[in-house]
Design an enzyme around this catalytic site. Sequence first.
Site, short mmCIF file in Angstrom:
data_model
loop_
_atom_site.label_atom_id
_atom_site.label_comp_id
_atom_site.label_asym_id
_atom_site.label_seq_id
_atom_site.Cartn_x
_atom_site.Cartn_y
_atom_site.Cartn_z
N ARG A 261 -3.53 0.85 -0.05
CA ARG A 261 -4.14 -0.47 0.14
C ARG A 261 -3.12 -1.41 0.76
O ARG A 261 -1.92 -1.29 0.50
CB ARG A 261 -4.65 -1.03 -1.18
CG ARG A 261 -5.79 -0.17 -1.71
CD ARG A 261 -6.41 -0.73 -2.95
NE ARG A 261 -7.32 0.24 -3.51
CZ ARG A 261 -8.64 0.20 -3.36
NH1 ARG A 261 -9.22 -0.77 -2.67
NH2 ARG A 261 -9.39 1.13 -3.93
N LEU A 263 -0.99 -4.65 1.41
CA LEU A 263 -0.46 -5.76 0.62
C LEU A 263 -0.47 -7.04 1.45
O LEU A 263 -0.18 -7.02 2.65
CB LEU A 263 0.97 -5.45 0.16
CG LEU A 263 1.11 -4.31 -0.85
CD1 LEU A 263 2.58 -4.01 -1.12
CD2 LEU A 263 0.38 -4.63 -2.16
N HIS A 279 5.86 6.42 5.30
CA HIS A 279 4.70 6.83 6.11
C HIS A 279 4.99 8.19 6.73
O HIS A 279 6.08 8.42 7.26
CB HIS A 279 4.45 5.77 7.19
CG HIS A 279 3.19 6.03 7.96
ND1 HIS A 279 1.95 5.73 7.45
CD2 HIS A 279 2.99 6.56 9.18
CE1 HIS A 279 1.03 6.07 8.33
NE2 HIS A 279 1.63 6.58 9.39
N GLY A 313 1.38 -6.49 8.75
CA GLY A 313 0.63 -5.51 9.54
C GLY A 313 0.48 -4.19 8.80
O GLY A 313 0.95 -4.02 7.68
N VAL A 314 -0.20 -3.25 9.47
CA VAL A 314 -0.34 -1.91 8.88
C VAL A 314 0.75 -1.02 9.49
O VAL A 314 0.71 -0.71 10.69
CB VAL A 314 -1.75 -1.33 9.16
CG1 VAL A 314 -1.84 0.11 8.68
CG2 VAL A 314 -2.80 -2.18 8.48
C1 GAR Z 1 3.13 10.60 1.35
O1 GAR Z 1 3.13 11.63 2.30
C2 GAR Z 1 3.28 9.26 2.02
O2 GAR Z 1 4.06 9.32 3.18
C3 GAR Z 1 1.84 8.94 2.36
O3 GAR Z 1 1.13 9.36 1.24
C4 GAR Z 1 1.75 10.51 0.69
C5 GAR Z 1 1.85 10.32 -0.81
O4 GAR Z 1 2.19 11.53 -1.43
N1 GAR Z 1 1.70 7.55 2.60
C6 GAR Z 1 0.86 7.05 3.50
O5 GAR Z 1 0.12 7.73 4.19
C7 GAR Z 1 0.87 5.52 3.59
N2 GAR Z 1 0.25 5.10 4.80
P1 GAR Z 1 2.64 11.55 -2.94
O6 GAR Z 1 1.56 10.81 -3.74
O7 GAR Z 1 2.72 13.00 -3.30
O8 GAR Z 1 3.97 10.86 -3.05
#
Ligand code: GAR
Length: 360
Positions: A261, A263, A279, A313-314
């Site tokens: 989400r 912020l 990311h 931003g995103v």
């Molecule tokens: C991770 O790969 C992180 O980079 C990604 O969610 C995953 C969480 O994994 N985040 C995003 O995509 C944010 N835009 P986890 O719950 O096993 O840590």
Amino acid sequence: MTQSPSTPFISSPEEVAALREDLSREGKKLVLTNGVFDILHVGHVRYLNEARTLGDALVVAINGDESVRELKGPGRPVNTASDRAEMLRALRCVDLVVVFEDRRATAIIDAIRPHIYTKGGDYSPESLIDEEKALLDRLGIEIRILALVPGQSTSATLAKLSGEDTRGRRIAILGSGRGSNARAILEAAAAGSLGGEVAAIFSDTKGAGILEVASEFGVPGLLLDPGTEKKGRLTDASLKELADRLLALGIDLVVCAGFMRVLRDPVLSRFRGRILNLHPSLLPRHPGLNPVAKTLAAGDRETGCTVHLVDSGVDTGKILRQERVPVLENDSLESLTSRIHEAEHRLYPDVIAEQLSHLP
Ligand code: GAR
């Protein structure tokens, strides 16, 4: 891959090969470990002593200066490769030191072919990178994971030297998913290499794995009501509640680990420059949702993960550090995601420790 010796303390691949042959002839075992070993501390000494007891000689492969800069940021290494080698060679438990310039140790392991390969306890055999694990298995090299000494790490040493007391730094993790990154951060905190403690984990998702991780580590796992069914959003009331709870907990650094989400204020304004996000792509490429699928669809040959500051931003905030991950020919969404995760688990705790050590 290896650098030719520029000081008497750095050995050539030929010297190491000769040592290995001598040992093999006598039925003895060569142990290899690798790392940066920038500022020697008692954690290193105990680790190396233990590694040496596993065999009959210990070779330490250290990252060259350029690869340390890439791995740890522009302020590192504090000591040059030749000085690091000289310090290591002064230890009774270290027989030879070699330097390698790759970010990964695979090529040096292949060149040296030790009988035993050791890693510090923040790695498990499962978390060795695939390429390394495959090579070690193929060559029949025994893998030994040695426990790290809690509270003894280079980041903690650097923090102490800078005169800052980071022991009391408080981190909150925000996440929506299974929490593998939260686990890596909690493990680093437990090993004393984070320079701070995880004070709470917030999730917008009931039953999310990350809340189980929180309870496993004895950290408060707190549910945040997003206030809306709309994907990716938090209502103003929910954001205010989050900001209030973070302030009440005395949080110094907010760490998003798979928090899905966006912020906004008042969280952003209250924690400006103190919110990190992870990311799974090399930003600015593929921001937003499904970056790994987008990487595959675009036919990219390389991807990775990025840690950046959060702004309005995103995935647009200032990039702090990235780790590259090659895309392999037969990669599926699962296989590529899993290799990116491995890189994330290395990168994120390290960047968090660095940010904590810089907090005013
Ligand atoms: C991770 O790969 C992180 O980079 C990604 O969610 C995953 C969480 O994994 N985040 C995003 O995509 C944010 N835009 P986890 O719950 O096993 O840590």
